[in-house]
Write an enzyme that holds these catalytic residues in place. Structure first.
Site, short mmCIF file in Angstrom:
data_model
loop_
_atom_site.label_atom_id
_atom_site.label_comp_id
_atom_site.label_asym_id
_atom_site.label_seq_id
_atom_site.Cartn_x
_atom_site.Cartn_y
_atom_site.Cartn_z
N HIS A 119 0.81 -1.22 0.00
CA HIS A 119 0.00 0.00 0.00
C HIS A 119 0.84 1.27 0.00
CE1 HIS A 119 -3.99 -2.03 1.35
NE2 HIS A 119 -3.63 -2.31 0.12
N GLU A 312 -8.22 16.24 11.72
CA GLU A 312 -7.90 16.00 10.30
C GLU A 312 -8.88 16.82 9.48
OE1 GLU A 312 -7.13 12.11 7.72
OE2 GLU A 312 -9.26 12.39 8.11
N GLU A 457 -5.56 16.77 2.38
CA GLU A 457 -5.73 16.26 3.75
C GLU A 457 -4.65 16.84 4.65
OE1 GLU A 457 -7.69 12.14 2.04
OE2 GLU A 457 -6.03 11.97 3.46
N ARG A 459 -3.17 16.96 8.66
CA ARG A 459 -3.17 16.44 10.04
C ARG A 459 -1.98 17.01 10.79
NH1 ARG A 459 -3.46 10.03 9.01
NH2 ARG A 459 -2.30 10.64 7.16
C1 FAD Z 1 -5.22 4.62 1.68
C2 FAD Z 1 -3.94 4.77 2.43
C3 FAD Z 1 -3.91 5.51 3.59
C4 FAD Z 1 -2.72 5.67 4.29
N1 FAD Z 1 -2.74 6.37 5.46
C5 FAD Z 1 -1.60 6.53 6.15
C6 FAD Z 1 -1.60 7.21 7.38
O1 FAD Z 1 -2.64 7.63 7.88
N2 FAD Z 1 -0.41 7.39 8.01
C7 FAD Z 1 0.75 6.88 7.51
O2 FAD Z 1 1.79 7.08 8.12
N3 FAD Z 1 0.77 6.20 6.36
C8 FAD Z 1 -0.37 6.01 5.67
N4 FAD Z 1 -0.34 5.32 4.50
C9 FAD Z 1 0.96 4.86 3.98
C10 FAD Z 1 1.34 3.49 4.53
O3 FAD Z 1 1.48 3.54 5.92
C11 FAD Z 1 2.69 3.05 3.95
O4 FAD Z 1 2.65 3.08 2.56
C12 FAD Z 1 3.13 1.67 4.43
O5 FAD Z 1 4.49 1.48 4.12
C13 FAD Z 1 2.31 0.58 3.76
O6 FAD Z 1 2.45 -0.64 4.47
P1 FAD Z 1 2.45 -2.00 3.66
O7 FAD Z 1 2.33 -3.11 4.61
O8 FAD Z 1 1.43 -1.95 2.57
O9 FAD Z 1 3.91 -1.96 3.07
P2 FAD Z 1 4.46 -2.21 1.59
O10 FAD Z 1 3.85 -1.20 0.68
O11 FAD Z 1 4.32 -3.61 1.23
O12 FAD Z 1 5.98 -1.82 1.82
C14 FAD Z 1 6.35 -0.50 2.09
C15 FAD Z 1 7.85 -0.45 2.45
O13 FAD Z 1 8.07 -1.15 3.64
C16 FAD Z 1 9.08 -2.11 3.44
N5 FAD Z 1 8.84 -3.25 4.33
C17 FAD Z 1 7.73 -3.98 4.45
N6 FAD Z 1 7.93 -4.95 5.36
C18 FAD Z 1 9.19 -4.80 5.81
C19 FAD Z 1 10.01 -5.49 6.74
N7 FAD Z 1 9.57 -6.56 7.40
N8 FAD Z 1 11.27 -5.07 6.96
C20 FAD Z 1 11.76 -4.00 6.31
N9 FAD Z 1 11.04 -3.30 5.40
C21 FAD Z 1 9.78 -3.71 5.15
C22 FAD Z 1 8.95 -2.47 1.96
O14 FAD Z 1 10.09 -3.07 1.44
C23 FAD Z 1 8.73 -1.09 1.38
O15 FAD Z 1 9.96 -0.46 1.32
C24 FAD Z 1 -1.52 5.09 3.81
C25 FAD Z 1 -1.55 4.33 2.65
C26 FAD Z 1 -2.75 4.15 1.97
C27 FAD Z 1 -2.77 3.34 0.73
#
Ligand code: FAD
Length: 594
Positions: A119, A312, A457, A459
């Protein structure tokens, strides 16, 4: 094309729509159109092709450890801007499996990319242009590395494997009587993904509020007591698991690493759970909410922050009244609040209504001038939805108020910045930003250009204060966007801004670049500083995000160097020390952390 601006009432939709667009109510057409948007919204890589299957699209990585499940599967990031249909992916069952994969990757010239729920927006996992031939294996942490264990007591902690989802973690904590002050809004994010990018919510102390033990107003990275990482062991000549306690100075490189490290497990400090109330407003004009400081606006953004600490504001483009959420700590249920017992209490924003799907599809297909109508429609649906779903004033356990976005929400792309400043300057920050943004938007509109069609947005959080975690000698996460500036101790809050639009909207990158240039220049000096939000969009050229070489090679490193000494360079050297073979990297991270 006449200009469209809404007032706060919902009766302008028909008037606005008149002469601009006719929304087709043909069932057949609607299904076709929503199908395209909905498919985008809920795409999941369900297929799996194992090595040896007749349908695999390229040879399997050679010599892959046979005990670990390996298959081809799609990777798609949130906004569908990076998509690889057939990436070799593996699913380790234990941290030891991750080490096995690391040593295989090292020996075979491969890289490994941990993934959670995919995500993210920025190319931190894989880069555009990656194919199944690329010597990189995706490591799906969400399949098996999902164990959690509370260690209760006055300084309670929770040990979490990094594939655990935020919803599972907060639910587990809730059952044991614990919680966090704020968290990212979606529940389907992995702990590893969230900590990689200093995941945050929206919380600063309200006036008179003191921080509870085990809680932070900073990012979740602030709560890390220790990490377990896969690192190169020089003496053994191989990758091994190693624990870094928060009192170890090296630990701070792993607390927020933007994807340049691999964590299998973390221990997080947690505090006692509490109840929250969230009241939504849709009737405060942006001119009042974002008024210049000193204008005497009683319903100014900073006033809500002072009284509740958690706000927010969501401003749909070309509309005049934002959706303002104000959360407040509220031990007992207020008389007028509705009690909620589960998260995601804004169903109207979690599913894509017909009107929005139709407009979004038309915009994506080239009718970008429909942006004002989409903004107005989104506002009207929000105002009506809050009433219909009885969610204008809700109350419950913290988790049920902190999680409020599902993956079925409309998928936009977004930029993201944290503006560090004095608490007393919050109103100035938001008022200047909204004024500049609206001015540029109106300018573009006068040229029949509509770069932004989704929301702005805003915050506010506190900073990553190292004292919050309760570990002696703890240091702040080196590369957190909200790492405090020792030379500016008066900067005690961060204003986070995100500007969303549908991916591929004409002129959007040019617009984002203008915003970025202005934001860096405006929020500077003794007033404020800006750091990019790792997970979102930054380093814009007029054509693309994450592409401006000056930003990547000089501006961002210098932003981190300013006032903190060589912390950027130190963190980069730590990544190289603990992963000298760069197996936890990709071409984008190679360029960023060179
Ligand atoms: C609709 C939406 C709303 C969001 N709202 C917020 C919010 O309110 N606040 C906020 O802070 N963020 C928000 N985000 C962003 C989100 O927190 C980050 O994009 C987060 O990294 C996504 O987590 P994921 O599990 O999907 O990671 P991925 O997209 O799968 O990975 C993201 C990164 O983390 C790394 N990673 C994953 N697992 C590990 C691990 N075990 N060790 C080392 N690195 C790792 C990956 O390699 C990559 O670099 C939002 C995203 C979306 C889509």
């Amino acid at each position: 094309m006449k200009r469209l601006f809404s007032n706060c009432s919902s009766n302008r939709l028909d008037e606005a729509a008149e002469g601009e667009v006719t929304i087709s109510h043909s069932r057949r057409r609607f299904l076709a159109q929503t199908g395209a948007i909905a498919a985008n919204a809920v795409w999941m890589p369900v297929f799996k092709l194992r090595p040896g299957s007749a349908r695999t699209t390229c040879p399997a990585p050679p010599n892959f450890p046979p005990s670990i499940e390996l298959y081809q599967q799609g990777y798609e990031n949130w906004a569908n801007e990076i998509r690889v249909d057939d990436l070799w992916t593996c699913a380790p069952r234990t941290p030891a499996d991750v080490v096995t994969i690391a040593n295989w990757a090292f020996s075979n010239g491969y890289r490994m990319r941990p993934r959670g729920y995919m995500h993210n927006w920025s190319p931190l996992t894989v880069t555009p242009g990656t194919t199944c031939q690329t010597k990189a294996v995706l490591v799906d942490m969400t399949r098996h590395l999902t164990a959690m264990q509370i260690v209760p007591g006055p300084s309670a902690t929770v040990n979490v494997q990094t594939g655990v989802s935020m919803e599972a973690l907060l639910g587990y904590l809730e059952q044991a009587g614990y919680g966090v002050t704020s968290s990212p809004a979606p529940g389907d994010l992995s702990v590893g993904g969230v900590l990689a990018i200093d995941g945050h919510g929206a919380a600063a102390p309200a006036q008179g509020e003191t921080r509870l033990p085990g809680h932070t107003y900073g990012s979740l990275s602030s709560l890390i007591v220790s990490v377990r990482a896969v690192v190169w062991d020089q003496a053994k000549g191989q990758y091994t698991l190693r624990n870094f306690d928060r009192s170890d100075p090296n630990c701070k490189a792993f607390l927020t690493h933007a994807g340049r490290a691999f964590l299998t497990e973390v221990t997080l400090r947690v505090g006692e759970n509490y109840n929250l109330r969230c009241v939504s407003y849709v009737d405060i004009p942006a001119t009042e909410l974002f008024a210049a400081p000193g204008a005497g606006a009683s319903r100014a953004f900073a006033n809500y922050l002072e009284s509740a600490g958690r706000v927010e504001a969501i401003l749909f483009p070309f509309t005049t009244c934002p959706w303002l959420k104000v959360w407040s700590v509220s031990p007992a249920k207020p008389l007028l609040s509705r009690k909620v017992t589960s998260p995601y209490n804004y169903p109207f924003s979690d599913s894509i209504p017909e009107e929005v799907a139709v407009l979004a599809n038309r915009i994506v297909k080239g009718e970008d001038y429909l942006a004002p109508l989409l903004g107005l429609t989104a506002y009207n649906l929000t105002a009506a939805g809050l009433i219909a779903s009885l969610s204008k004033d809700i109350w419950g356990r913290s988790k049920n108020l902190l999680l409020y976005i599902r993956p079925t929400t409309l998928r936009g792309t977004t930029n993201g910045y944290a503006i560090l400043t004095r608490r007393g300057d919050i109103q100035r920050v938001v008022s200047e930003f909204v004024s500049f943004y609206q001015g540029r938007l109106a300018d573009y509109q006068s040229q029949n250009r509509y770069p932004i069609n989704l929301s702005l947005e805003i915050r506010v959080t506190g900073l990553d204060q190292p004292g919050d975690v309760g570990v002696d000698n703890a240091e702040p996460p080196a590369l957190s966007a909200i790492c405090p500036r020792p030379d500016h101790p008066e900067w005690d809050v961060a204003v986070w801004v995100n500007l969303l639009t549908l991916p591929g909207t004409p002129y959007s990158n040019q617009f984002y670049r203008e915003i970025e240039t202005w934001i860096l220049q405006n929020y500077s000096g003794a007033y404020a500083t800006v750091r990019p939000e790792w997970s979102k969009g930054w380093a814009y050229t007029s054509d693309a995000a994450w592409a401006d070489n000056t930003m990547l090679s000089a501006t961002i490193p210098n932003i981190y160097r300013a006032g903190t000494g060589p912390v950027w360079d130190w963190a980069v050297s730590m990544f190289d020390t603990f992963d000298p073979h760069s197996i936890f990297s990709n071409p984008f991270l190679d360029a960023l952390f060179q």
